[in-house]
Design a protein around this motif. Structure first.
Motif, short mmCIF file in Angstrom:
data_model
loop_
_atom_site.label_atom_id
_atom_site.label_comp_id
_atom_site.label_asym_id
_atom_site.label_seq_id
_atom_site.Cartn_x
_atom_site.Cartn_y
_atom_site.Cartn_z
N VAL A 220 7.49 39.79 34.31
CA VAL A 220 7.88 38.98 33.15
C VAL A 220 8.51 39.85 32.06
N ASN B 184 11.93 41.16 32.99
CA ASN B 184 12.95 40.13 32.75
C ASN B 184 13.39 40.13 31.29
N ARG B 185 12.44 40.14 30.40
CA ARG B 185 12.79 40.12 28.97
C ARG B 185 13.58 41.36 28.57
#
Lengths: 232, 232
Positions: free
Chosen positions: A180, A183-184
């Motif tokens: 996660v 991705n950011r």
DNA sequence: CGTCATCTTGAAACGGCTCAATGCTCGTGG
DNA sequence: CCACGAGCATTGAGCCGTTTCAAGATGACG
């Protein structure tokens, strides 16, 4: 890196005698399993990792054509790491006694083996410093630069654009982050104009800047091979 | 680890010909400086580290008696790391050409050099997994166990109690934490009855439990030296 | 006896994680 | 050629571990 003599080339060729084709996601060696065979990676990309008992994974190293695989088989009865292909691969398996022969008969090849081992060790210390002391964005930047550079060493035509084979989860397992957050960070690098993404293809838009924020050092310049013993 | 022949012992002795006494906090080699000399650490404790450009430090490795220092001098023109003593030390400096001679003339010693290099590499991957995937408490626990075990290898009389030479800031720089958080975690280990502290002296009160929560693996069992070439 | 490094502790801020839901892509079988 | 499913990417909200900042306390040493 250096020119080999005919006799040295012949010795190396013995290691690359046989070859085996492997599909993507094939496990060559499993952590804690006994092993004794070594490999030269001829084509494709692979990685090594360890699993912790909470189920999390740490990717230790990515492997590219020309890399020697499972050298730790020389030393440990059971493998300290799992080795798995990331793409379809061609490998040349050989017995460790063969490597011992080569090293015994060819001091300069023994020295070169020492060189690649030391380079791998320094690459590990660079990653250790990255995990211990740099931000998520820096770690991912360093990974991108590293993989691009290693792909380019095999294929000179690669410039700023390359196919990153990895999933975001794999990037996370290599850099000590969650998928996660990877991705950011990738999106943030994109928003800052440092990176462009198109599926798995990455384009580095501002390499000097990326190198700086990632604290990246290319260890291929700065090699010193003047001390190598004479070829035999 | 293994018995050397007279001829091998003589070759090793050549490396340990001279010796130099060093005070605590003496820098043997500075990162990015050119270097060419190697050392055997005879007595004392040292460490290697890198500095990042924000001024933070990552400690890469702790060095103990018997360790070969600055092997990367074989490969890189400029040192990739700083090497500094943590206590008063005795070192034996020698020229890298001497190591090349030893390795060329004594295949089994060359193989043993490969063994210690691989072990150092695996130790680095263990630390990489610790920094990437384990908690602060686990990292500190693993560091305590590692240092105790390495001290014990030189001095068999060491049991659960040992002198940790490091400051809390150094523990932090090795584990990727701040000294403040190291302090809190040490206190927590103490409150949980896993550790007792008295100045710099540490006592491990529940080693099996500590080993488990720290995800610690002793890499000294599991070695396989059956493949070594014959002594010359 | 003063100084400097180290250790200790508290309070607040922050970077990265967890959990959860949605969308996308591509290979597979019908 | 389409429908489906599985893995992967994306995004939001809230939480938690670790850091930062700050202020003493302790101890070694000249």
């Amino acid at each position: 890196m250096i020119d080999l003599t005919a006799s040295e080339r012949a010795a190396v060729a013995r290691l690359e005698d046989r070859s085996r084709e492997l599909r993507r996601d094939t496990i060559l060696i499993r952590e804690d399993d006994p092993h004794g065979e070594l490999f030269v990676l001829q084509r494709g990309m692979a990685m090594t990792y360890v699993l912790l008992d909470d189920g999390s994974r740490q990717i230790l190293r990515f492997l590219f054509p020309g890399d020697l695989i499972a050298v730790s088989a020389l030393v440990y009865r059971n493998s300290p790491e799992t080795i798995v292909t990331l793409t379809d691969c061609t490998v040349s398996p050989f017995d460790r006694s063969l490597l011992v022969d080569v090293v015994t008969d060819h001091p300069r090849l023994a020295a070169l083996l020492m060189v690649v081992t030391q380079m791998a060790k320094v690459a590990l210390t660079d990653r250790l410093a990255a995990l211990g002391r740099t931000s998520a964005k820096a770690r991912i930047g360093a990974l991108l630069l590293d993989i691009r550079n290693r792909l380019r060493r095999a294929d000179k035509s690669i410039g700023e654009t390359f196919a990153l084979v990895l999933t975001q989860e794999e990037i996370g397992d290599a850099t000590g982050l969650t998928s996660v957050h990877v991705n950011r960070m990738l999106r943030q690098l994109e928003e800052e104009g440092l990176l462009q993404r198109d599926g798995g293809r990455m384009t580095l838009l501002n390499e000097p800047m990326l190198t700086r924020i990632a604290n990246y050092v290319d260890r291929w310049s700065g090699l010193d091979l003047s001390w190598l013993p004479p070829a035999r």
